[in-house]
Motif scaffolding. Structure first.
Motif, mmCIF file in Angstrom:
data_model
loop_
_atom_site.group_PDB
_atom_site.id
_atom_site.type_symbol
_atom_site.label_atom_id
_atom_site.label_comp_id
_atom_site.label_asym_id
_atom_site.label_seq_id
_atom_site.Cartn_x
_atom_site.Cartn_y
_atom_site.Cartn_z
ATOM 1 N N TYR A 55 0.841 -1.202 0.000
ATOM 2 C CA TYR A 55 0.000 0.000 0.000
ATOM 3 C C TYR A 55 0.880 1.258 0.000
ATOM 4 O O TYR A 55 0.668 2.178 -0.791
ATOM 5 C CB TYR A 55 -0.920 -0.010 1.219
ATOM 6 N N LEU A 56 1.867 1.297 0.890
ATOM 7 C CA LEU A 56 2.739 2.466 0.997
ATOM 8 C C LEU A 56 3.572 2.649 -0.270
ATOM 9 O O LEU A 56 3.795 3.771 -0.715
ATOM 10 C CB LEU A 56 3.648 2.344 2.221
ATOM 11 N N TYR A 57 4.017 1.547 -0.841
ATOM 12 C CA TYR A 57 4.817 1.586 -2.071
ATOM 13 C C TYR A 57 4.003 2.186 -3.214
ATOM 14 O O TYR A 57 4.480 3.049 -3.949
ATOM 15 C CB TYR A 57 5.272 0.169 -2.419
ATOM 16 N N LEU A 58 2.776 1.730 -3.359
ATOM 17 C CA LEU A 58 1.927 2.213 -4.450
ATOM 18 C C LEU A 58 1.409 3.628 -4.188
ATOM 19 O O LEU A 58 1.218 4.401 -5.127
ATOM 20 C CB LEU A 58 0.761 1.250 -4.682
ATOM 21 N N ASN A 59 1.169 3.961 -2.918
ATOM 22 C CA ASN A 59 0.631 5.273 -2.553
ATOM 23 C C ASN A 59 1.703 6.355 -2.638
ATOM 24 O O ASN A 59 1.426 7.490 -3.004
ATOM 25 C CB ASN A 59 0.041 5.218 -1.134
ATOM 26 N N ASN A 60 2.916 6.029 -2.228
ATOM 27 C CA ASN A 60 4.075 6.911 -2.325
ATOM 28 C C ASN A 60 3.918 8.268 -1.637
ATOM 29 O O ASN A 60 4.424 9.280 -2.110
ATOM 30 C CB ASN A 60 4.457 7.106 -3.795
ATOM 31 N N SER A 61 3.165 8.291 -0.534
ATOM 32 C CA SER A 61 3.059 9.507 0.274
ATOM 33 C C SER A 61 2.670 9.113 1.699
ATOM 34 O O SER A 61 2.183 8.005 1.923
ATOM 35 C CB SER A 61 2.034 10.472 -0.323
ATOM 36 N N PRO A 62 2.891 10.007 2.670
ATOM 37 C CA PRO A 62 2.551 9.668 4.059
ATOM 38 C C PRO A 62 1.060 9.342 4.219
ATOM 39 O O PRO A 62 0.208 9.961 3.589
ATOM 40 C CB PRO A 62 2.891 10.947 4.829
ATOM 41 N N VAL A 63 0.780 8.337 5.042
ATOM 42 C CA VAL A 63 -0.584 7.879 5.264
ATOM 43 C C VAL A 63 -0.807 7.703 6.762
ATOM 44 O O VAL A 63 0.064 7.194 7.463
ATOM 45 C CB VAL A 63 -0.837 6.525 4.548
ATOM 46 N N LEU A 64 -1.976 8.116 7.231
ATOM 47 C CA LEU A 64 -2.308 7.933 8.645
ATOM 48 C C LEU A 64 -2.684 6.468 8.913
ATOM 49 O O LEU A 64 -3.310 5.817 8.070
ATOM 50 C CB LEU A 64 -3.461 8.845 9.045
ATOM 51 N N ARG A 94 7.776 6.980 11.172
ATOM 52 C CA ARG A 94 6.579 7.661 11.669
ATOM 53 C C ARG A 94 7.040 8.949 12.331
ATOM 54 O O ARG A 94 7.924 8.925 13.173
ATOM 55 C CB ARG A 94 5.840 6.781 12.674
ATOM 56 N N SER A 95 6.453 10.042 11.922
ATOM 57 C CA SER A 95 6.816 11.316 12.541
ATOM 58 C C SER A 95 5.563 12.164 12.727
ATOM 59 O O SER A 95 4.632 12.097 11.927
ATOM 60 C CB SER A 95 7.854 12.059 11.700
ATOM 61 N N VAL A 96 5.566 12.953 13.766
ATOM 62 C CA VAL A 96 4.420 13.790 14.112
ATOM 63 C C VAL A 96 4.167 14.812 13.005
ATOM 64 O O VAL A 96 5.098 15.434 12.499
ATOM 65 C CB VAL A 96 4.649 14.498 15.472
ATOM 66 N N SER A 97 2.908 14.962 12.632
ATOM 67 C CA SER A 97 2.518 15.929 11.609
ATOM 68 C C SER A 97 2.790 17.348 12.091
ATOM 69 O O SER A 97 2.562 17.669 13.258
ATOM 70 C CB SER A 97 1.029 15.759 11.299
ATOM 71 N N LYS A 98 3.275 18.187 11.207
ATOM 72 C CA LYS A 98 3.538 19.586 11.561
ATOM 73 C C LYS A 98 2.239 20.340 11.798
ATOM 74 O O LYS A 98 2.178 21.242 12.611
ATOM 75 C CB LYS A 98 4.353 20.258 10.450
ATOM 76 N N ASP A 100 -0.806 18.950 12.762
ATOM 77 C CA ASP A 100 -1.617 18.414 13.854
ATOM 78 C C ASP A 100 -0.786 17.418 14.645
ATOM 79 O O ASP A 100 -0.505 16.313 14.179
ATOM 80 C CB ASP A 100 -2.868 17.735 13.290
ATOM 81 N N LYS A 101 -0.394 17.793 15.838
ATOM 82 C CA LYS A 101 0.512 16.982 16.664
ATOM 83 C C LYS A 101 -0.081 15.619 17.046
ATOM 84 O O LYS A 101 0.633 14.727 17.462
ATOM 85 C CB LYS A 101 0.912 17.749 17.944
ATOM 86 N N ARG A 102 -1.409 15.478 16.916
ATOM 87 C CA ARG A 102 -2.045 14.200 17.262
ATOM 88 C C ARG A 102 -1.898 13.170 16.155
ATOM 89 O O ARG A 102 -2.092 11.979 16.366
ATOM 90 C CB ARG A 102 -3.536 14.408 17.557
ATOM 91 N N LYS A 103 -1.568 13.621 14.963
ATOM 92 C CA LYS A 103 -1.470 12.718 13.815
ATOM 93 C C LYS A 103 -0.019 12.308 13.574
ATOM 94 O O LYS A 103 0.869 13.153 13.550
ATOM 95 C CB LYS A 103 -2.047 13.386 12.572
ATOM 96 N N ILE A 104 0.170 11.011 13.385
ATOM 97 C CA ILE A 104 1.508 10.470 13.145
ATOM 98 C C ILE A 104 1.477 9.623 11.868
ATOM 99 O O ILE A 104 1.250 8.415 11.916
ATOM 100 C CB ILE A 104 2.003 9.639 14.356
ATOM 101 N N PRO A 105 1.685 10.262 10.714
ATOM 102 C CA PRO A 105 1.629 9.523 9.452
ATOM 103 C C PRO A 105 2.778 8.522 9.302
ATOM 104 O O PRO A 105 3.809 8.628 9.959
ATOM 105 C CB PRO A 105 1.711 10.606 8.385
ATOM 106 N N VAL A 106 2.545 7.570 8.421
ATOM 107 C CA VAL A 106 3.506 6.506 8.134
ATOM 108 C C VAL A 106 4.030 6.717 6.719
ATOM 109 O O VAL A 106 3.269 7.044 5.815
ATOM 110 C CB VAL A 106 2.802 5.129 8.203
#
Length: 161
Positions: A55-64, A94-98, A100-106
């Motif tokens: 999924y991440l390979y095909l999506n190629n962008s951060p995902v929650l 995984r890093s905290v979104s700039k 929204d601190k509650r969101k940690i995308p992959v």
């Protein structure tokens, strides 16, 4: 009228019995495909960690993680365990979104991308060989039937909601 219903009932019983045998054969073939050699075993790509990497390979962008759960039909507990394992292996970050601190995308790391790309290439090469032996027409027919089954399953799922 009762006679008509009895005939219908008998017809339905025999009709379903024929399909039961076909379903048994289908499951047998699925089982054979599942336990095939690792080079052509696509099942890794539709379950567990490889499903996430795909999924991440095909999506190629951060995902929650929540979107991953929804899109991949995984529980949050299973997703959490899989993401932890993938992070330990160095395949994701995984890093905290700039915003929204509650969101940690992959996101997939370079190591994760190359690991997955290598696995994917092996499977593609193995299936390419099989499809060349099968021929273009039969390959298209296999894909058409699988697509049709998926469409029917999607429709059945939405009818049940």
């Amino acid at each position: 009228m009762l006679k008509y219903l009895i005939v219908l009932d008998i017809f339905f019983f025999y009709f379903m019995e024929d399909y039961k045998n076909l379903i048994d054969e289908l499951f047998l073939q699925f089982r054979r495909a599942y336990f095939t050699s690792p080079e052509i075993n696509y099942s890794d790509f539709i379950q567990g960690e490889m499903k996430i990497l795909n999924y991440l390979y095909l999506n190629n962008s951060p995902v929650l993680p929540g979107k991953l759960c929804d899109d991949l039909y995984m529980t949050s507990a299973r997703m959490s365990a899989a993401l932890k394992s993938l992070k330990t292996k160095g395949y994701i970050e995984r890093s905290v979104s700039k915003n929204d601190k509650r969101k940690i995308p992959v996101i997939l790391t370079e190591s994760g991308r190359s690991y997955f790309a290598e696995k994917r290439t092996k499977v593609i090469n193995a299936y390419s060989e099989m499809f060349m032996k099968l021929g273009e027409d039969d390959t298209k027919e296999v894909i058409r039937i699988i697509k049709r089954l998926n469409d029917l399953a999607d429709n059945t799922e939405s009818e049940m909601e």
